[in-house]
Write an enzyme that holds these catalytic residues in place. Structure first.
Site, mmCIF file in Angstrom:
data_model
loop_
_atom_site.group_PDB
_atom_site.id
_atom_site.type_symbol
_atom_site.label_atom_id
_atom_site.label_comp_id
_atom_site.label_asym_id
_atom_site.label_seq_id
_atom_site.Cartn_x
_atom_site.Cartn_y
_atom_site.Cartn_z
ATOM 1 N N TYR A 199 0.775 -1.233 0.000
ATOM 2 C CA TYR A 199 0.000 0.000 0.000
ATOM 3 C C TYR A 199 0.809 1.286 0.000
ATOM 4 O O TYR A 199 0.243 2.365 -0.200
ATOM 5 C CB TYR A 199 -0.990 -0.035 1.172
ATOM 6 N N PHE B 19 -10.967 -3.513 10.825
ATOM 7 C CA PHE B 19 -12.100 -3.206 9.934
ATOM 8 C C PHE B 19 -11.791 -3.682 8.514
ATOM 9 O O PHE B 19 -10.685 -4.051 8.199
ATOM 10 C CB PHE B 19 -12.409 -1.701 9.943
#
Length: 414
Positions: A125, A414
């Site tokens: 990322y 999450f």
């Protein structure tokens, strides 16, 4: 490439969930019950899939969240999750296309200042402008050796075990106060509490009913909540029960310390697994022998990607050291690229104004993300070559401004 990348419609969800399971190396079969539970938490307008001849081979979705930034402000944020590419379709740029679509919509359509995610794989990322902004530590405590110091509760305070229905009532109130004082924390939805307390159950995840302990201060206000499980385990006639903490949040240091002492004092418990905690959690130093809190795991957790530098830089507060820095933010994707004069007032508030002045620091947007919540050191990133000091002394000033007294922490996956 012959691949169809698109936003989901309602009928697409079962096949999309199958692809999510496949991407995470789980059994691909999806039950109707699981589909209905997941349908409640998935915003189809923010959910994408890549399709090859009708079969979903890559997945991506995001959620609206608020992130607490240093100083207590809440910033609208794009929370990214369920990013997968099926092994048969790797190296075709699918993740790049899905990410580009979402980041563009987050900034241009939804006006979100940040994007966040939890990186299953570290190397992926950074190229999208994300930097590791919070970390966590898991401790394993051998209770008999810990020499826990007995400390009475403050006069009038108490700890009570709570039923799930009560937790659904007081838990959101405790969490709201907790997250206001915790940079890196994110908001929790009503569905989150329903799943946490078993009111709604995802059959794919299984369910073990936990215990809940609520700390109330002398006024009767709930200011702390611990969720935990205990496994009954005996060695002959000697109990050796492990306790595992699912979560512990507190609005005050007193509530936090009291709940840890409670958990470490439960009869028959021989070991405590602390779960995901901030790296500077109070736990080890509550023990008479802090060495008994052994580090089981420590790693990065939430990554931050700045989309709107002006809003992001002005939302947080800084050390009350008046000063100004010109930041040259480099962003190959273009969302945050630009040069800003960050001027910090004596009260720690700041203004970030676009400028053409010569930069004091030049930094990639991923480095800004790593610095943003106060977890990383400017001087350390400079030593690693991940930002450049253009004006002597600028790195020292920036380090003083960006760092926070306590480490940022996101307790939620999450």
């Amino acid at each position: 490439m012959g691949l169809d990348v698109r936003t989901l419609e309602a009928a697409d969800l079962p096949e999309w969930l199958r692809a999510v399971n496949t991407g995470f190396l789980r059994a691909p079969t999806v039950s109707d019950e699981e589909v209905e539970v997941r349908r409640q938490e998935i915003d189809l307008s923010r959910t994408q899939g890549a399709y090859d001849a009708g079969r979903c081979v890559a997945t991506f979705r995001s959620m609206p969240r608020e992130v607490t930034v240093p100083g207590g402000a809440l910033l609208d944020t794009d929370a990214i999750t369920n990013v997968t590419v099926t092994a048969t379709h790797r190296r075709r740029g699918l993740a790049t296309r899905l990410m580009a679509n979402d980041l563009r919509a987050a900034k241009e359509e939804r006006g979100e200042a940040l994007a966040i995610l939890i990186a299953a794989e570290y190397p992926i990322y950074g190229r999208f402008g994300f930097g590791p902004a919070t970390s966590y530590t898991e401790w394993f405590v051998e209770v008999p050796r810990a020499q826990l110091r007995p400390v009475p509760l403050p006069e009038g305070a108490r700890i009570d075990l709570a039923e799930p229905a009560e937790v659904r009532k007081v838990g959101p109130e405790v969490h709201e106060r907790f997250r206001r004082r915790t940079p890196g924390a994110i908001n929790r939805t009503e569905l989150w509490w329903q799943l946490e307390t078993g009111e709604i159950r995802n059959p794919a995840q299984g369910w073990t009913e936990p215990m809940f302990a609520v700390y109330r201060d002398a006024t009767g206000q709930a200011t702390g909540l611990a969720t935990y499980t205990v496994e009954e385990k005996w060695h002959g006639m000697y109990p050796e029960c492990p306790l595992s903490v699912r979560g512990l949040i507190a609005a005050t240091p007193e509530a936090e310390a009291a709940l840890w002492r409670f958990l470490l004092s439960v009869d028959w418990v021989s070991t405590v697994k602390a779960g995901i905690r901030a790296p500077d959690d109070l736990l080890p130093d509550l023990l008479g022998d802090p060495r008994c809190a052994k580090v089981d795991t420590t790693a990065d957790l939430m990554w931050v990607r700045v989309l709107d530098p002006k809003r992001a830089l002005e939302a947080r507060t800084y050390a009350p050291v008046p000063g100004a820095l010109v930041l040259d933010i480099q962003d190959p994707l273009g969302h945050a690229a630009g040069r800003y004069r960050l001027e910090v007032a004596a009260d720690g508030t700041a203004q970030a104004v676009p400028t053409t002045a010569s930069p004091d620091l030049t930094l990639p947007v991923a480095s800004l993300g790593a610095l943003y919540l106060g977890n990383e050191s400017v001087l350390r990133l400079a030593a690693l070559g991940r930002l450049a000091e253009e004006t002597p002394g600028a790195a020292i000033l920036a380090d003083a401004l960006f760092r926070t007294p306590r480490r940022p922490w996101c307790p939620d996956i999450f």
